[in-house]
Design an enzyme around this catalytic site. Structure first.
Site, PDB file in Angstrom:
ATOM      1  N   GLY A 347      40.067  37.631  43.375  1.00 17.06           N
ATOM      2  CA  GLY A 347      38.932  36.616  42.966  1.00 17.06           C
ATOM      3  C   GLY A 347      39.033  35.635  42.756  1.00 17.06           C
ATOM      4  N   ASP A 460      52.174  44.955  41.328  1.00 13.19           N
ATOM      5  CA  ASP A 460      52.247  43.249  41.920  1.00 13.19           C
ATOM      6  C   ASP A 460      52.547  42.399  40.913  1.00 13.19           C
ATOM      7  OD1 ASP A 460      51.306  41.593  43.818  1.00 13.19           O
ATOM      8  OD2 ASP A 460      49.018  41.283  42.806  1.00 13.19           O
TER       9      ASP A 460
END
Ligand SMILES: *[C@@H]1O[C@H](CO)[C@@H](O)[C@H](O)[C@H]1NC(C)=O
Ligand SMILES: *[C@@H]1O[C@H](CO)[C@@H](O)[C@H](O)[C@H]1NC(C)=O
Ligand SMILES: *[C@@H]1O[C@H](CO)[C@@H](O)[C@H](O)[C@H]1NC(C)=O
Ligand SMILES: *[C@@H]1O[C@H](CO)[C@@H](O)[C@H](O)[C@H]1NC(C)=O
Ligand SMILES: *[C@@H]1O[C@H](CO)[C@@H](O)[C@H](O)[C@H]1NC(C)=O
Ligand SMILES: *[C@@H]1O[C@H](CO)[C@@H](O)[C@H](O)[C@H]1NC(C)=O
Length: 654
Positions: A347, A460
């Protein structure tokens, strides 16, 4: 998550622990070495590949021998990490042993280990004059192997009281002196009172131990040797130290260490002094502790304004819960002006100023807490909020509102690494800054994997997740967040907004969903290549590169010994040592090997990066065997489904 078989922590000694019972007096070095054997043990595990293990073992042993013979030292460590069958080796000769005897003992020990332990992935053997140990992990700083061993001679002295007094006094002094010597070794003698006996004794610690670990190890050897008395000799060893006494000379008088200056006050009631010291120390500790408690209380109640500016009390608190209103005000109602970067998997991120003046980064995630329940999220957030490391972005607090979970992080003035590497950011990083970013990132990851009480795999790692503080030191962001996602959304095949960038994802995780710490090692390797080259891993295409990915380019250059060409050509070549730059490329390549087990753990990477001497650098294999899973790291990745099986997946990582 860890592979079986080569898990270092499961490493256990067993089977061949043979304690040689006879403690023959060592009259001279001509004595049959075998009779002075104290303990031998072989790991019950084999290496994953006998061939690789043998190669690494040979590399390590010959390096140890070279150090003992040409460097004129009696302590040596070495390691070879090639192809996953790592061998960390240590050799040590007692301080009184001459160079030729040390080498003879070493050679004998090696031959015994080879014949007794075969292809075990770890072993040790202790003789009176030397010891050798190797394992598949870094054990150099460890001081204990299963509590150590003790051997006492069967012969007792007739002068029991005198021997007891002299030997105990001598050993006690040695245990005080040894940790204070520069080479962690001391030899000394003591005569019995009015008698005709002389006790000879030595104590020695491995040089990689800390002083306090040496003191602890030697102290427990002293305590166990004391139980041997009135035997005429005894020896005791543990992983990190060795102690021996005998009434038969085993070193020359001119080889004694002058330990008197090391004994402190040098009074006769040393035990009393030690006990007194411990009791006194504890008392002082209490006073100091009480003072601190009192101070922190007074400080909190009288000057919490002050603390806010330094953030010091915030550090000690758990996660703060912010109200939605607070965060809305802080970010000016999540205005576009306050938006930072392009957002990510989780987000948008906003810059915010809290009421107390602190600048923070607020991440507005679309994670609906409902899927796995709030309890789960709360638990995970608590874990994440307690991660404190200078190279990990701190999660300060959070707020939950409807479908949104807001995460409040410390704010990093210099943004993320990608902006420096290939963004329009005109600032360029010099070599030293790049090196520090690589080193810091490695340390942050090693902490997440091995030092935090819960293993956190980032999954990640990429430049946009590595933020830079005002000194351009890195802080890894977004660690652990993936754990907040519902199970079914964590795999790459799901269409998460801006889902994990495939070029950074280890092939076995991308395709088979196999998760381990080595997934982060892989991504780290790719990031290192980007940092060194200043190129984007999937966008490195130019005339020279022939449409290869950055990783392919790196391997090809490495194969032809030209990997120095990978270094960003905007860097001034005088800024860096060519050897250091090449070494960094080699480390990156080790990290990106397709064979998962061949990639080093992040703690090993930290060691490799920080080492200034490069002569023990293991070579990197760029040719792989048929059984390696070779997987395309490229655009087709996201279309592969998770049920692809290992045996049929044959794409190339090179
Ligand atoms: C020492 O004593 C043990 C047990 O009594 C015995 O097995 C061993 O052979 C003895 N060793 C020597 C050198 O006498
Ligand atoms: C070495 O000594 C041990 C016991 O002390 C014995 O079992 C072994 O056979 C000996 N090996 C050689 C080569 O002498
Ligand atoms: C390792 O060294 C031993 C002894 O020198 C030798 O027999 C063996 O062939 C070597 N193995 C490898 C893989 O080099
Ligand atoms: C090796 O070191 C010892 C002391 O550690 C010294 O006495 C000896 O002379 C040295 N030998 C050589 C060849 O340098
Ligand atoms: C040492 O002294 C003891 C008595 O104190 C005596 O029995 C013994 O024979 C002496 N040993 C030697 C080698 O003089
Ligand atoms: C162990 O000690 C040696 C020599 O003192 C040193 O060169 C090496 O860096 C140390 N290694 C570790 C892992 O502490």
């Amino acid at each position: 998550m860890k592979q079986q078989g080569d898990n270092p922590t499961l490493w256990s000694w067993c089977l061949l622990v043979t304690i040689t019972i006879a403690v023959g007096p060592v009259r001279s070095q001509q004595t049959d070495r075998n009779s002075t054997r104290f303990a031998i043990a072989c790991s019950q595990y084999k290496g994953m590949s006998e061939e690789y293990l043998a190669t690494n073992l040979n590399t390590t042993l010959s390096s140890l021998r070279r150090q003992l013979s040409t460097n004129n030292v009696s302590y040596a460590t070495s390691r070879a990490l090639l192809n996953g069958d790592a061998v960390w080796g240590l050799a040590s000769c007692r301080g009184y042993v001459s160079r030729p005897d040390c080498l003879a003992c070493f050679d004998y020990a090696v031959s015994q280990l080879r014949s007794s332990c075969g292809s075990a992935n770890g072993a040790f053997v202790f003789y009176d004059d030397c010891d050798i140990r190797y394992e598949n992990r870094n054990f150099f700083a460890e001081s204990t192997v299963r509590g150590g061993s003790l051997q006492c001679s069967n012969d007792s002295s007739t002068q029991e009281t005198e021997l007891r007094k002299a030997a105990d006094g001598l050993l006690s002094d040695l245990r005080t002196a040894v940790p204070k010597t520069t080479n962690f070794y001391a030899a000394s003698t003591r005569g019995t009172v009015g008698g005709n006996l002389t006790v000879y004794a030595i104590g020695q610690c491995n040089l990689n131990l800390s002083q306090s670990d040496c003191a602890g190890c030697i102290n427990s050897r002293y305590i166990s040797l004391d139980t041997c008395l009135p035997s005429v000799s005894g020896r005791s060893m543990d992983g990190g130290c060795f102690m021996k006494y005998s009434i038969t000379p085993f070193f020359r008088l001119d080889q004694r260490t002058d330990i008197t200056p090391l004994l402190g006050d040098g009074d006769s009631s040393k035990k009393g002094a030690i006990i007194g010291g411990v009791v006194g120390g504890v008392c002082i500790l209490f006073v100091v502790l009480a003072f601190f408690l009192w101070r922190s209380r007074t400080k909190k109640s009288t000057s919490s304004q002050l603390d806010k500016s330094t953030g010091s009390t915030v550090l000690l608190q758990g996660p703060a819960r912010y109200s939605y209103d607070d965060l809305r005000k802080a970010t000016d109602d999540f205005s576009d002006e306050n938006k930072l970067g392009g957002g990510g998997v989780f987000g948008e991120v906003y810059k915010g100023t809290l009421r107390n003046g602190d600048t923070v980064a607020v991440k507005k995630t679309v994670m609906a807490a409902s899927t796995r329940g709030n309890i789960h999220i709360d638990h995970e957030l608590k874990i994440l909020c307690n991660v404190h490391h200078r190279h990990l972005l701190r999660l300060v607090g959070y707020c939950s509102k409807g479908p949104h979970l807001f995460l409040v992080h410390e704010y990093m003035t210099n943004g993320s690494l990608d902006q420096f590497l290939y963004g329009d950011n005109s600032k360029k990083l010099n070599w030293r800054q790049r090196y520090e970013i690589i080193y810091g990132t490695a340390r942050g990851l090693a902490y997440l994997h091995e030092q935090y009480h819960e293993t956190i795999i980032h999954r990640d790692i990429k430049p946009s997740n590595i933020l830079l503080d005002n000194e351009l030191l890195p802080k890894i962001a977004d660690f652990g967040l993936i754990r907040l996602l519902p199970e079914d959304k964590t795999h790459l095949t799901t269409k998460l907004p801006g889902s994990l960038e495939s070029a950074y994802v280890a092939p076995e995780y991308a395709i088979l969903g196999q998760l381990s710490e080595k997934v982060d090692t892989y991504s780290f390797g790719i990031v290192v290549l980007e940092i060194i080259s200043g190129k984007k891993c999937i966008n490195a295409k130019d005339e020279e590169s022939d449409n290869q990915s950055l990783l392919d380019q790196a391997w090809n250059l490495y194969d032809s010994g030209m990997h120095l060409k990978l270094v960003d050509d905007t860097l001034d070549p005088s800024e860096y040592e060519p050897e250091e730059a090449k070494r960094m490329v080699e480390i990156a390549l080790m990290c990106t090997q397709p064979t998962v087990s061949a990639r080093p753990a992040m703690s090993e990477v930290v060691t490799l990066i920080s080492e200034k001497s490069f002569d023990e650098m293991p070579s990197v294999k760029s040719t792989f065997h048929d059984d390696d899973v070779k997987i395309q790291v490229g655009d087709t990745l996201s279309s592969l489904s998770s049920d692809a099986t290992g045996s049929t997946t044959q794409v190339s990582a090179r």
